[in-house]
Design a protein around this motif. Structure first.
Motif, PDB file in Angstrom:
ATOM      1  N   THR A  77       0.927  -1.248   0.040  1.00  0.00           N
ATOM      2  CA  THR A  77       0.196   0.055   0.110  1.00  0.00           C
ATOM      3  C   THR A  77       0.882   1.069   0.180  1.00  0.00           C
ATOM      4  N   VAL A  78       2.096   1.153   0.564  1.00  0.00           N
ATOM      5  CA  VAL A  78       2.778   2.358   0.673  1.00  0.00           C
ATOM      6  C   VAL A  78       3.411   2.497  -0.646  1.00  0.00           C
ATOM      7  N   GLU A  79       3.931   1.414  -1.339  1.00  0.00           N
ATOM      8  CA  GLU A  79       4.663   1.582  -2.643  1.00  0.00           C
ATOM      9  C   GLU A  79       3.657   2.272  -3.498  1.00  0.00           C
ATOM     10  N   ILE A  80       2.065   1.783  -3.431  1.00  0.00           N
ATOM     11  CA  ILE A  80       1.201   2.377  -4.445  1.00  0.00           C
ATOM     12  C   ILE A  80       0.948   3.928  -4.007  1.00  0.00           C
ATOM     13  N   HIS A  81       1.110   4.254  -2.586  1.00  0.00           N
ATOM     14  CA  HIS A  81       0.842   5.802  -2.639  1.00  0.00           C
ATOM     15  C   HIS A  81       2.230   6.298  -3.185  1.00  0.00           C
ATOM     16  N   ARG A  82       3.262   5.932  -2.597  1.00  0.00           N
ATOM     17  CA  ARG A  82       4.453   6.591  -3.379  1.00  0.00           C
ATOM     18  C   ARG A  82       4.656   6.488  -4.772  1.00  0.00           C
ATOM     19  N   ALA A  83       4.351   5.650  -5.481  1.00  0.00           N
ATOM     20  CA  ALA A  83       4.160   5.721  -7.004  1.00  0.00           C
ATOM     21  C   ALA A  83       3.057   6.608  -7.379  1.00  0.00           C
ATOM     22  N   ASN A  84       1.842   6.841  -6.765  1.00  0.00           N
ATOM     23  CA  ASN A  84       0.831   7.725  -7.179  1.00  0.00           C
ATOM     24  C   ASN A  84       1.468   9.166  -6.989  1.00  0.00           C
ATOM     25  N   ALA A  85       1.928   9.397  -5.759  1.00  0.00           N
ATOM     26  CA  ALA A  85       2.875  10.722  -5.414  1.00  0.00           C
ATOM     27  C   ALA A  85       3.936  11.090  -6.343  1.00  0.00           C
ATOM     28  N   PHE A  86       4.841  10.085  -6.844  1.00  0.00           N
ATOM     29  CA  PHE A  86       5.606  10.473  -7.715  1.00  0.00           C
ATOM     30  C   PHE A  86       4.920  10.832  -9.029  1.00  0.00           C
ATOM     31  N   LYS A  87       4.053  10.146  -9.505  1.00  0.00           N
ATOM     32  CA  LYS A  87       3.465  10.344 -10.587  1.00  0.00           C
ATOM     33  C   LYS A  87       2.806  11.748 -10.878  1.00  0.00           C
ATOM     34  N   LYS A  88       1.875  12.011  -9.835  1.00  0.00           N
ATOM     35  CA  LYS A  88       1.227  13.286  -9.471  1.00  0.00           C
ATOM     36  C   LYS A  88       2.181  14.754  -9.500  1.00  0.00           C
ATOM     37  N   ILE A  89       3.543  14.341  -8.915  1.00  0.00           N
ATOM     38  CA  ILE A  89       4.449  15.379  -8.907  1.00  0.00           C
ATOM     39  C   ILE A  89       5.562  15.548 -10.084  1.00  0.00           C
ATOM     40  N   ASN A  90       5.314  14.451 -11.227  1.00  0.00           N
ATOM     41  CA  ASN A  90       6.027  14.226 -12.361  1.00  0.00           C
ATOM     42  C   ASN A  90       7.628  14.150 -11.949  1.00  0.00           C
ATOM     43  N   ALA A  91       8.016  13.169 -10.956  1.00  0.00           N
ATOM     44  CA  ALA A  91       9.149  12.752 -10.384  1.00  0.00           C
ATOM     45  C   ALA A  91       9.574  11.666 -11.015  1.00  0.00           C
ATOM     46  N   ARG A  92      10.773  11.667 -11.610  1.00  0.00           N
ATOM     47  CA  ARG A  92      11.368  10.408 -12.219  1.00  0.00           C
ATOM     48  C   ARG A  92      11.903   9.384 -11.554  1.00  0.00           C
ATOM     49  N   SER A  93      12.358   9.839 -10.383  1.00  0.00           N
ATOM     50  CA  SER A  93      13.502   9.338  -9.509  1.00  0.00           C
ATOM     51  C   SER A  93      12.940   9.796  -7.837  1.00  0.00           C
ATOM     52  N   VAL A  94      13.686   8.791  -7.130  1.00  0.00           N
ATOM     53  CA  VAL A  94      13.407   9.021  -5.531  1.00  0.00           C
ATOM     54  C   VAL A  94      13.809  10.484  -5.143  1.00  0.00           C
ATOM     55  N   ALA A  95      15.202  10.664  -5.518  1.00  0.00           N
ATOM     56  CA  ALA A  95      15.727  11.966  -5.446  1.00  0.00           C
ATOM     57  C   ALA A  95      14.988  12.977  -5.991  1.00  0.00           C
ATOM     58  N   GLU A  96      14.315  13.092  -7.229  1.00  0.00           N
ATOM     59  CA  GLU A  96      13.721  14.263  -7.699  1.00  0.00           C
ATOM     60  C   GLU A  96      12.396  14.520  -6.705  1.00  0.00           C
ATOM     61  N   ALA A  97      11.763  13.334  -6.316  1.00  0.00           N
ATOM     62  CA  ALA A  97      10.612  13.412  -5.383  1.00  0.00           C
ATOM     63  C   ALA A  97      10.942  14.293  -4.022  1.00  0.00           C
TER      64      ALA A  97
END
Length: 200
Positions: free
Chosen positions: A170-190
């Protein structure tokens, strides 16, 4: 080409006059002020401030450069007859872009003018990036913000799952959704976007 506006704050009329002449000789428009009350009596919209440290102390208290910067919203350079290292360090930590000794050479004044413009451009870009990051983070759900905040704090998906009492998936899904919404291509960018927005 537009003249650089240099605001000079110094309780000494002799130093104000010397500084104004030197700045004018360098092609700047110099505005002079005897104290902070004069300086803040009208809004300053451009340029930079070059200020005598003792004059600031007499007006706002020992090394309260941050308060002065907040009042005027312009880059600030400080000078003193004998710069004392702890005062220099505190002034720089509070946001001054330079600290120099008096008298100031013409070459140093020219450098200050260039550095003030560069400092201002950098600050404007930082503010623009921060506002964009805030807008991006505002698009996240509260849970997505929590997950990103935990990532900024160094938590893995498993660790975040324990903190939030969720499954790691569930955390992975929330993190992936967050990355997509903020247009982050990597953990560092997010993480960079989150930090710019004030998360974490």
């Amino acid at each position: 080409m537009k003249k650089v506006k240099a605001h000079v704050l110094d309780s000494s009329a002799a130093r104000r006059g010397q500084m104004a002449r030197a700045l004018t000789d360098l092609g700047a428009h110099a505005e002079i002020y005897e104290n902070i009350d004069e300086l803040v009596a009208r809004p300053l919209t451009s340029g930079f401030l070059i200020a005598n440290h003792d004059t600031i102390d007499a007006s706002v208290g020992e090394t309260d450069i941050g308060k002065l910067i907040g009042l005027i919203g312009l880059p600030v350079s400080i000078y003193a007859h004998e710069p004392f290292l702890p005062r220099v360090v505190r002034a720089m930590l509070e946001g001054a872009f330079d600290y120099t000794s008096w008298p100031i050479s013409e070459d140093k004044l020219a450098d200050l003018m260039c550095n003030a413009e560069q400092f201002q451009r950098t600050k404007v870009k930082e503010m623009k990036d921060r506002l964009e990051a805030i807008d991006l983070i505002a698009s996240l759900s509260s849970r997505e913000r929590e997950v990103l905040g935990l990532a900024i704090g160094g938590h893995s998906n498993k660790s975040s799952a324990r903190v939030l009492d969720l499954s790691p998936r569930t955390v992975e899904i929330h993190r992936a959704n967050a990355f997509k919404k903020i247009n982050a291509r990597s953990v560092a960018e997010a993480i960079r976007i989150g930090i710019q927005a004030g998360l974490g």
